[in-house]
Structures are given as C-alpha cells and as structure tokens.
Design an enzyme around this catalytic site. Structure first.
Site, PDB file in Angstrom:
ATOM      1  N   LEU A  15       3.722  -9.089  -0.690  1.00  0.00           N
ATOM      2  CA  LEU A  15       2.259  -8.628   0.352  1.00  0.00           C
ATOM      3  C   LEU A  15       1.200  -8.796   0.487  1.00  0.00           C
ATOM      4  O   LEU A  15       0.822  -7.829  -0.336  1.00  0.00           O
ATOM      5  CB  LEU A  15       3.646  -7.025   0.499  1.00  0.00           C
ATOM      6  CG  LEU A  15       4.631  -7.042   1.574  1.00  0.00           C
ATOM      7  CD1 LEU A  15       5.229  -5.397   1.992  1.00  0.00           C
ATOM      8  CD2 LEU A  15       4.909  -7.925   2.303  1.00  0.00           C
TER       9      LEU A  15
ATOM     10  N   ASP B 269      -3.502  -7.530  -7.503  1.00  0.00           N
ATOM     11  CA  ASP B 269      -4.890  -8.156  -7.903  1.00  0.00           C
ATOM     12  C   ASP B 269      -4.474  -7.331  -9.297  1.00  0.00           C
ATOM     13  O   ASP B 269      -5.108  -6.377  -9.688  1.00  0.00           O
ATOM     14  CB  ASP B 269      -5.509  -7.362  -7.483  1.00  0.00           C
ATOM     15  CG  ASP B 269      -5.319  -7.340  -5.730  1.00  0.00           C
ATOM     16  OD1 ASP B 269      -5.368  -8.307  -5.123  1.00  0.00           O
ATOM     17  OD2 ASP B 269      -4.532  -6.618  -5.413  1.00  0.00           O
TER      18      ASP B 269
ATOM     19  N   GLN C  66      -7.944  -6.854 -11.301  1.00  0.00           N
ATOM     20  CA  GLN C  66      -9.042  -6.445 -10.417  1.00  0.00           C
ATOM     21  C   GLN C  66      -8.571  -4.598 -11.389  1.00  0.00           C
ATOM     22  O   GLN C  66      -9.693  -3.552 -11.900  1.00  0.00           O
ATOM     23  CB  GLN C  66      -8.898  -6.178  -9.573  1.00  0.00           C
ATOM     24  CG  GLN C  66      -8.843  -4.570  -8.711  1.00  0.00           C
ATOM     25  CD  GLN C  66      -8.712  -4.464  -7.076  1.00  0.00           C
ATOM     26  OE1 GLN C  66      -9.196  -5.723  -6.265  1.00  0.00           O
ATOM     27  NE2 GLN C  66      -7.820  -4.320  -6.886  1.00  0.00           N
TER      28      GLN C  66
ATOM     29  N   HIS D 209       0.602  -1.350   0.298  1.00  0.00           N
ATOM     30  CA  HIS D 209       0.066   0.002  -0.145  1.00  0.00           C
ATOM     31  C   HIS D 209       0.639   1.496  -0.310  1.00  0.00           C
ATOM     32  O   HIS D 209       0.648   2.425  -0.908  1.00  0.00           O
ATOM     33  CB  HIS D 209      -0.946  -0.276   1.244  1.00  0.00           C
ATOM     34  CG  HIS D 209      -1.553  -1.127   1.194  1.00  0.00           C
ATOM     35  ND1 HIS D 209      -1.973  -1.550   2.499  1.00  0.00           N
ATOM     36  CD2 HIS D 209      -2.846  -1.635   0.733  1.00  0.00           C
ATOM     37  CE1 HIS D 209      -2.599  -3.080   2.516  1.00  0.00           C
ATOM     38  NE2 HIS D 209      -3.838  -2.859   1.188  1.00  0.00           N
TER      39      HIS D 209
HETATM   40  P1  AMP Z   1      -6.230  -4.271  -0.691  1.00  0.00           P
HETATM   41  O1  AMP Z   1      -6.042  -3.390   0.781  1.00  0.00           O
HETATM   42  O2  AMP Z   1      -5.431  -5.413  -0.567  1.00  0.00           O
HETATM   43  O3  AMP Z   1      -7.761  -3.912  -1.118  1.00  0.00           O
HETATM   44  O4  AMP Z   1      -5.071  -3.601  -1.715  1.00  0.00           O
HETATM   45  C1  AMP Z   1      -5.462  -1.862  -1.599  1.00  0.00           C
HETATM   46  C2  AMP Z   1      -4.626  -1.336  -3.426  1.00  0.00           C
HETATM   47  O5  AMP Z   1      -3.191  -2.183  -2.336  1.00  0.00           O
HETATM   48  C3  AMP Z   1      -5.161  -2.799  -4.685  1.00  0.00           C
HETATM   49  O6  AMP Z   1      -4.318  -2.326  -5.144  1.00  0.00           O
HETATM   50  C4  AMP Z   1      -4.243  -3.780  -3.632  1.00  0.00           C
HETATM   51  O7  AMP Z   1      -3.858  -4.088  -5.401  1.00  0.00           O
HETATM   52  C5  AMP Z   1      -2.694  -3.290  -4.040  1.00  0.00           C
HETATM   53  N1  AMP Z   1      -1.696  -3.553  -2.994  1.00  0.00           N
HETATM   54  C6  AMP Z   1      -1.807  -4.975  -1.927  1.00  0.00           C
HETATM   55  N2  AMP Z   1      -0.681  -5.440  -1.835  1.00  0.00           N
HETATM   56  C7  AMP Z   1       0.224  -5.240  -2.653  1.00  0.00           C
HETATM   57  C8  AMP Z   1       1.531  -5.274  -3.072  1.00  0.00           C
HETATM   58  N3  AMP Z   1       1.937  -6.590  -2.595  1.00  0.00           N
HETATM   59  N4  AMP Z   1       2.182  -4.863  -4.140  1.00  0.00           N
HETATM   60  C9  AMP Z   1       1.469  -3.799  -5.178  1.00  0.00           C
HETATM   61  N5  AMP Z   1       0.162  -3.091  -4.549  1.00  0.00           N
HETATM   62  C10 AMP Z   1      -0.353  -3.989  -3.620  1.00  0.00           C
END
Ligand code: AMP
Length: 270
Positions: A178, A145, A148, A33
């Site tokens: 992560l 993702d 998405q 994030h």
């Molecule tokens: P989430 O809180 O899991 O819904 O993720 C929020 C945003 O952070 C989304 O756009 C995810 O794709 C991005 N995100 C989550 N994990 C990672 C990661 N390891 N590397 C890059 N972006 C991430």
C-alpha cells in the site's frame, strides 16, 4: 481528535505527556498508516499523527505537485480510529527555524539515496524538525520504506534517544505494498505491479534469491521485467537487512526494488 496546525498549539497540547507515540505521514491515509497507528495505540501511548507533505524530500517539483492529498478523508479515518492528535502544519511553520542540515556518508548512498539525490537529506531534515517539536517515546515507521526507517533509527533515534519501531509492510489483495502513490496507477499498471510483487515474493519465499549468484541473474530478472512490463527499474538488489551491505550477506537479507511505471515511482522490499 484535536487538530493542531501550529507549533504554539502543539506545545500547549502535548507538553504534559511523556507517553507519546508519534506516527509521521504525508497523508493519503491507508491501511499501511493505520497499522502504525494501531501499534502505537496497543502500547497505550497518546498517539499523535502528523500529515505534512514535505517539499524538501521531493527531488522533482512535479512529483511534489501531483502527490495525492485528501485531508478531509484523512481526518475522517483518523477520527474513527480515535487518534488523540493530528498535527498538520504548513511549510512555513515547519521551516521557519534555521536548523542543522544532514549529509549522508558515501557508504549510505545506495538504493534510493543513490537514485533520488537529496531525498533522504530532506527526510532527515523534516524528521529532525518534527522530533525536536514532538518529544515522543516511540516513533512508528513502516518497513515499506526500509532504508528510511534504518537511516532515521540510526541517526535520529540516537540523537533524540527514542525508540524507532519498524512495522511490517501492509499489502493489498494484489500483493502490492500500500502506498499513497498507488492512487496514481492506472489499471494496467496495477496488474503489472501485482505481477512484479508476486514474482519477487515467490523468489524470496523459495530462497532462490539466496542461491543466486550476484549480480548476473539479477541483471536477467531486471531486464526481463523491463522488457515485459515496459518499466524502468532503478535497482533490484538483495542487501543485508542490518546495514544494507550488498555483499557478504551473513544473516537476514531483503530484496529491494524501485521502478518507474507510467511516470509513477514505486518502491518495495521482500
Ligand atoms: P508516507 O505517508 O508514505 O510518508 O508514510 C508514512 C509512514 O507510513 C512511513 O513510516 C511509511 O513507511 C509507512 N507506510 C507507508 N506505506 C506502508 C505500508 N504499505 N505498510 C507499512 N507501512 C507503510
């Protein structure tokens, strides 16, 4: 950092800004994030992060209930990063208005859309609501993702005329992407997830993937993984990076995996 809990305050706070960078999240803030946040800040955008665990995108109630939440810790991290605004609405606030629902085309029902029915319809619904409230210049989304990111870019990027910026996957020292869900993994699962990620990174790096005949060899890798690590794999596929087509891959491709390990569902791509 200003913490905003409802739409009234949100409108008051951001209505005068044109240069807004938006980072939507479900909290459990980690380096994945924060890399999105830093990208927004580097572009000199007023950065707004949302934390909203969206119930409509969980196709299993239990999965929603056990999703890791730690708002106090999240606020500390975001303050340190000097994020301008944090938007943390509750479910009622987001869903109080009736809005158009989204459906996926048959050709879009691949990968997670196939294995988590209703998931992306829920993601598109909540993102449609958030983007109609937060008139941002850029939205930053992780390639972790990937499906998405592509769907939102294609459907909502167009609708709201905003640039959806895809940001690279951040991994831990074990090469695991992560994810907030990683908190649910026990030690044994971490070792297995690390081995799987390393193996797939090396497959991709050596371009073995490209030469492999689909789908036979993938069936073998899949069943080897399943037996060795006692996991259930939803999919392990290479697909075109632009349109997620399975065959006829002409240029860039990615290797996509989703699997269930000890009741935790992980996704990754390489
Ligand atoms: P989430 O809180 O899991 O819904 O993720 C929020 C945003 O952070 C989304 O756009 C995810 O794709 C991005 N995100 C989550 N994990 C990672 C990661 N390891 N590397 C890059 N972006 C991430």
């Amino acid at each position: 950092m200003k913490i905003i809990k409802n739409i009234f305050e949100l409108n008051k706070a951001i209505k005068n800004y044109k240069n807004i960078g938006f980072v939507p999240t479900m909290g459990g803030i980690h380096r994945g994030h924060t890399s999105l946040i830093k990208t927004s800040q580097r572009k000199n955008l007023k950065t707004i992060v949302s934390i909203f665990v969206n119930p409509t995108q969980f196709n299993k109630k239990k999965d929603f209930n056990i999703y890791p939440r730690n708002i106090t810790n999240d606020i500390q991290i975001l303050k340190k990063l000097k994020v301008d605004y944090l938007f943390t609405p509750n479910v009622k606030e987001i869903y109080k208005k009736k809005m158009k629902k989204f459906t996926l085309k048959r050709t879009e029902k691949v990968l997670c859309a196939k294995f988590r029915p209703g998931h992306f319809e829920g993601v598109l619904d909540v993102m449609n609501r958030l983007l109609s409230l937060i008139k941002s210049k850029n939205v930053f989304m992780g390639e972790k993702d990937f499906q998405q990111y592509l769907l939102i870019k294609k459907i909502l990027g167009k609708k709201f005329k905003i640039e959806i910026v895809g940001c690279p996957i951040v991994r831990d020292k074990n090469k695991i992407a992560l994810s907030t869900r990683n908190k649910l993994l026990n030690k044994d699962s971490v070792i297995k997830a690390s081995n799987i990620a390393r193996k797939l990174i090396s497959l991709k790096r050596n371009s073995i993937v490209k030469k492999m005949k689909m789908p036979i060899n993938f069936f073998k890798i899949k069943s080897d993984f399943e037996k060795r690590y006692k996991i259930r794999i939803d999919y392990l596929e290479i697909r075109d990076e632009k349109n997620l087509r399975l065959n006829n891959i002409k240029s860039k491709y990615r290797l996509f995996i989703a699997y269930n390990i000890n009741n935790v569902r992980l996704i990754d791509n390489f």
